[in-house]
Design a protein around this motif. Structure first.
Motif, PDB file in Angstrom:
ATOM      1  N   GLU A  42     -11.609  82.388  57.229  1.00  0.00           N
ATOM      2  CA  GLU A  42     -11.644  80.983  58.074  1.00  0.00           C
ATOM      3  C   GLU A  42     -11.289  82.130  59.552  1.00  0.00           C
ATOM      4  N   ILE A  45     -10.458  81.337  63.344  1.00  0.00           N
ATOM      5  CA  ILE A  45      -9.964  80.363  64.022  1.00  0.00           C
ATOM      6  C   ILE A  45     -10.149  80.711  65.671  1.00  0.00           C
ATOM      7  N   ARG A  90      -8.696  79.803  68.994  1.00  0.00           N
ATOM      8  CA  ARG A  90      -7.694  78.825  69.774  1.00  0.00           C
ATOM      9  C   ARG A  90      -7.653  79.045  71.674  1.00  0.00           C
ATOM     10  N   GLY A 109      -1.210  72.460  66.891  1.00  0.00           N
ATOM     11  CA  GLY A 109      -1.135  72.872  65.329  1.00  0.00           C
ATOM     12  C   GLY A 109      -0.317  74.235  64.914  1.00  0.00           C
ATOM     13  N   SER A 110      -0.640  74.784  64.003  1.00  0.00           N
ATOM     14  CA  SER A 110      -0.272  75.986  63.014  1.00  0.00           C
ATOM     15  C   SER A 110       0.686  77.039  64.161  1.00  0.00           C
ATOM     16  N   ASP A 157      -4.846  78.703  52.417  1.00  0.00           N
ATOM     17  CA  ASP A 157      -5.341  79.374  53.539  1.00  0.00           C
ATOM     18  C   ASP A 157      -3.973  80.516  54.587  1.00  0.00           C
ATOM     19  N   ASP A 190      -9.318  74.039  70.030  1.00  0.00           N
ATOM     20  CA  ASP A 190      -9.610  75.273  69.154  1.00  0.00           C
ATOM     21  C   ASP A 190     -10.294  74.525  67.902  1.00  0.00           C
ATOM     22  N   PHE A 191     -10.846  75.867  66.787  1.00  0.00           N
ATOM     23  CA  PHE A 191     -11.797  75.346  65.559  1.00  0.00           C
ATOM     24  C   PHE A 191     -12.131  76.412  65.021  1.00  0.00           C
ATOM     25  N   LYS A 192     -13.120  76.058  63.795  1.00  0.00           N
ATOM     26  CA  LYS A 192     -13.177  77.132  63.363  1.00  0.00           C
ATOM     27  C   LYS A 192     -13.848  77.636  62.478  1.00  0.00           C
ATOM     28  N   ASP A 236     -14.310  67.834  62.452  1.00  0.00           N
ATOM     29  CA  ASP A 236     -13.881  67.521  61.632  1.00  0.00           C
ATOM     30  C   ASP A 236     -12.790  69.170  61.268  1.00  0.00           C
ATOM     31  N   THR A 237     -13.946  70.612  62.034  1.00  0.00           N
ATOM     32  CA  THR A 237     -13.605  71.396  62.057  1.00  0.00           C
ATOM     33  C   THR A 237     -12.690  71.990  63.557  1.00  0.00           C
ATOM     34  N   CYS A 238     -12.889  70.872  64.498  1.00  0.00           N
ATOM     35  CA  CYS A 238     -12.486  71.483  66.104  1.00  0.00           C
ATOM     36  C   CYS A 238     -10.949  70.450  66.598  1.00  0.00           C
ATOM     37  N   ARG A 239     -10.834  70.675  67.190  1.00  0.00           N
ATOM     38  CA  ARG A 239      -9.442  70.099  67.720  1.00  0.00           C
ATOM     39  C   ARG A 239     -10.333  69.859  69.774  1.00  0.00           C
ATOM     40  N   ARG A 253      -5.225  63.438  60.497  1.00  0.00           N
ATOM     41  CA  ARG A 253      -3.831  63.765  60.054  1.00  0.00           C
ATOM     42  C   ARG A 253      -2.592  63.088  60.884  1.00  0.00           C
TER      43      ARG A 253
HETATM   44  P1  TMP Z   1      -4.333  74.781  62.649  1.00  0.00           P
HETATM   45  O1  TMP Z   1      -3.742  74.650  63.581  1.00  0.00           O
HETATM   46  O2  TMP Z   1      -4.288  73.954  61.742  1.00  0.00           O
HETATM   47  O3  TMP Z   1      -4.423  76.477  61.695  1.00  0.00           O
HETATM   48  O4  TMP Z   1      -5.796  74.370  62.590  1.00  0.00           O
HETATM   49  C1  TMP Z   1      -6.805  75.604  63.610  1.00  0.00           C
HETATM   50  C2  TMP Z   1      -8.118  75.103  63.761  1.00  0.00           C
HETATM   51  O5  TMP Z   1      -8.674  75.150  62.134  1.00  0.00           O
HETATM   52  C3  TMP Z   1      -8.367  73.568  64.183  1.00  0.00           C
HETATM   53  O6  TMP Z   1      -9.547  73.175  64.795  1.00  0.00           O
HETATM   54  C4  TMP Z   1      -9.015  72.690  62.563  1.00  0.00           C
HETATM   55  C5  TMP Z   1      -9.243  73.604  62.196  1.00  0.00           C
HETATM   56  N1  TMP Z   1      -8.926  74.045  60.176  1.00  0.00           N
HETATM   57  C6  TMP Z   1     -10.757  73.550  60.091  1.00  0.00           C
HETATM   58  O7  TMP Z   1     -10.984  73.522  59.711  1.00  0.00           O
HETATM   59  N2  TMP Z   1      -9.909  73.505  59.273  1.00  0.00           N
HETATM   60  C7  TMP Z   1      -8.715  73.977  57.820  1.00  0.00           C
HETATM   61  O8  TMP Z   1      -8.186  74.117  56.487  1.00  0.00           O
HETATM   62  C8  TMP Z   1      -7.540  74.674  58.717  1.00  0.00           C
HETATM   63  C9  TMP Z   1      -6.497  74.590  58.067  1.00  0.00           C
HETATM   64  C10 TMP Z   1      -8.232  74.497  60.041  1.00  0.00           C
END
Ligand code: TMP
Ligand code: ASP
Length: 265
Positions: free
Chosen positions: A90, A92, A94, A99-100, A129, A175-177, A204-207, A223
């Motif tokens: 994945e 990512i 930013r 987040g994490s 992950d 951020d996004f994945k 779902d996959t971006c902030r 969340r």
């Molecule tokens: P995180 O801050 O939780 O690591 O997430 C970073 C970005 O990645 C956020 O935009 C959400 C996305 N993400 C996914 O699409 N799938 C995932 O499984 C995770 C952990 C994050």
């Protein structure tokens, strides 16, 4: 289009075989999960919005020369895609710390990063992950140097483009994945392998934060229990100007023009 057998079911999508070789049907479910499947819900309409938003974003990327798995959207919940072998990483990207990243390194929430930061996570739900380094990618042969350099370059190009696109509609891309896949070689081995952007790009996959209020318009609504997720996703679709098919938009009311008497001098 006739759907074939189920090839794979993930947390938010299902892949079915499609009539043409090397293609598949990607179906968007209404299921929402967070924290590695620990929090779950079914949110009616989420799949429809993600299908539409992801189609819009991936087609826009296609226009600037980023090759993606998307062939076309075929209905409210499904897209025809090129079948790829997903690289188990994945990616990512930013722009703002949250987040994490904030939890892991104690970086202050909302810190604007001087340069976009690219992180790699090994795609394995049972391990949560985990974050990995380039060295892990090479050591365990998840992909080779040339491929990783190509994908890294794609990630920053995509970030540049999407940041601009969202800025234009008053949204910060925090951020996004991303996920990438390899096209499969055909039996004779003559098809050259290509690396395509795969999976989806959606709230779902971006902030995504409103540029002024910093209101969350993405899966953080679910969340962190911040309210109505569908309203956030609809707001993203509305600003992208792709909400035309939704039937639940209130019709515009036309009021009678007010008669104004013009006094004669
Ligand atoms: P995180 O801050 O939780 O690591 O997430 C970073 C970005 O990645 C956020 O935009 C959400 C996305 N993400 C996914 O699409 N799938 C995932 O499984 C995770 C952990 C994050
Ligand atoms: N996609 C992951 C899950 O479903 C993590 C997340 O998006 O928060 O658990």
């Amino acid at each position: 289009m006739k759907k074939g057998k189920k090839l794979y079911e993930g947390k938010a999508k299902i892949l079915y075989a499609a009539p043409d070789k090397g293609t598949a049907i990607q179906h968007f479910k209404d299921d929402a999960t967070a924290f590695n499947n620990q929090k779950k819900a079914i949110i009616e309409g989420k799949g429809i919005l993600n299908n539409r938003i992801s189609e819009h974003i991936l087609s826009s990327l296609n226009h600037i020369g980023i090759e993606t798995h998307l062939i076309k959207r075929i209905n409210m919940r499904e897209q025809l895609i090129k079948l790829v072998e997903i690289i188990p990483i994945e990616f990512i990207i930013r722009n703002i710390a949250t987040g994490s990243l904030t939890k892991r390194l104690g970086i202050e929430e909302g810190t604007i990063l001087e340069k976009p930061l690219l992180e790699f996570c090994y795609k394995d739900d049972s391990l949560g992950d985990p974050l990995i380094a380039r060295e892990h990618i090479y050591a365990f042969n998840y992909c080779d140097v040339k491929t990783l350099n190509f994908i890294t370059n794609q990630c920053f190009r995509i970030n540049d483009f999407l940041q601009g696109m969202f800025k234009g509609i008053g949204i910060k891309l925090v951020d996004f994945k991303l996920e990438f896949g390899r096209t499969r070689k055909n039996e004779s081995g003559s098809t050259t392998e290509k690396i395509l952007l795969a999976d989806e790009i959606s709230p779902d996959t971006c902030r995504l934060w409103d540029a002024t209020s910093e209101k969350k318009l993405d899966k953080d609504i679910f969340r962190k229990d911040l309210g109505n997720l569908i309203k956030g996703y609809q707001e993203v679709a509305r600003r992208l100007d792709i909400l035309h098919e939704q039937t639940n938009i209130r019709p515009i009311k036309f009021t009678k023009p007010i008669a104004v008497k013009i006094k004669k001098k």
